[in-house]
Design a protein around this motif. Structure first.
Motif, short mmCIF file in Angstrom:
data_model
loop_
_atom_site.label_atom_id
_atom_site.label_comp_id
_atom_site.label_asym_id
_atom_site.label_seq_id
_atom_site.Cartn_x
_atom_site.Cartn_y
_atom_site.Cartn_z
N ALA A 2 6.41 6.31 85.98
CA ALA A 2 6.15 5.24 84.91
C ALA A 2 8.35 4.98 84.98
CB ALA A 2 5.51 5.08 84.21
N GLU A 3 8.60 6.14 84.13
CA GLU A 3 9.74 6.04 83.18
C GLU A 3 10.90 5.36 84.26
OE1 GLU A 3 12.81 7.87 81.22
OE2 GLU A 3 10.76 8.95 81.19
N ALA A 4 10.77 5.54 85.80
CA ALA A 4 12.05 5.34 87.07
C ALA A 4 11.48 4.03 87.58
CB ALA A 4 10.87 6.44 88.24
N LEU A 9 13.73 -1.10 87.57
CA LEU A 9 13.93 -2.31 88.24
C LEU A 9 14.10 -3.35 86.42
CD1 LEU A 9 10.44 -2.51 90.04
CD2 LEU A 9 12.57 -2.49 90.78
N LYS A 10 15.01 -2.70 85.75
CA LYS A 10 15.69 -3.09 84.94
C LYS A 10 16.07 -4.72 85.02
CE LYS A 10 18.77 -0.09 83.23
NZ LYS A 10 19.42 0.99 82.71
N HIS A 17 12.02 -9.08 82.51
CA HIS A 17 11.44 -7.48 83.02
C HIS A 17 10.32 -8.05 84.42
CE1 HIS A 17 10.84 -3.44 84.67
NE2 HIS A 17 11.89 -2.95 84.21
N PRO A 18 10.69 -7.77 85.44
CA PRO A 18 9.56 -8.39 86.88
C PRO A 18 8.41 -7.48 86.62
CG PRO A 18 11.53 -6.20 87.68
CD PRO A 18 11.75 -6.59 86.02
N ILE A 19 8.23 -6.11 85.68
CA ILE A 19 6.73 -5.21 85.72
C ILE A 19 6.22 -5.45 84.41
CG2 ILE A 19 5.56 -3.13 85.64
CD1 ILE A 19 8.15 -1.76 86.61
N VAL A 57 10.07 3.09 94.59
CA VAL A 57 10.79 2.08 93.83
C VAL A 57 11.13 1.06 95.19
CG1 VAL A 57 12.87 1.85 92.66
CG2 VAL A 57 11.60 3.46 91.57
N ALA A 58 11.63 1.68 95.83
CA ALA A 58 12.22 1.48 97.12
C ALA A 58 11.52 0.09 97.67
CB ALA A 58 13.44 1.63 98.55
N ARG A 59 9.90 0.40 98.00
CA ARG A 59 9.26 -0.39 98.79
C ARG A 59 7.88 -1.14 97.04
NH1 ARG A 59 10.19 2.99 101.68
NH2 ARG A 59 11.65 1.65 101.97
#
Length: 65
Positions: A2-4, A9-10, A17-19, A57-59
């Motif tokens: 979650a932190e990653a 994605l900042k 934020h996108p999340i 993250v890449a996906r």
């Protein structure tokens, strides 16, 4: 992980934020799945192995384009 995701994605300064939310659901035997807007990104149950934060993250970045 979650932190990653939050860090990787900042948002651009001043942007949103996108999340919107991250939900962690407990499971058994170390299984986990990652979904974005209902689409499966990764499933440890399906592959039988752990993945890296970088892969996930890449996906997710691909899905957010």
């Amino acid at each position: 992980m979650a932190e990653a995701l939050i860090t990787a994605l900042k948002p651009i300064v001043g942007g949103k934020h996108p999340i919107e939310a991250i939900t962690l659901l407990p499971s058994g035997n170390g299984r986990y799945e990652v979904t974005v807007n209902g689409d499966l990104i990764y499933s440890k149950a399906a592959t039988g192995q752990h993945t890296t934060n970088d892969y996930v993250v890449a996906r997710i970045k691909e899905r957010l384009k």
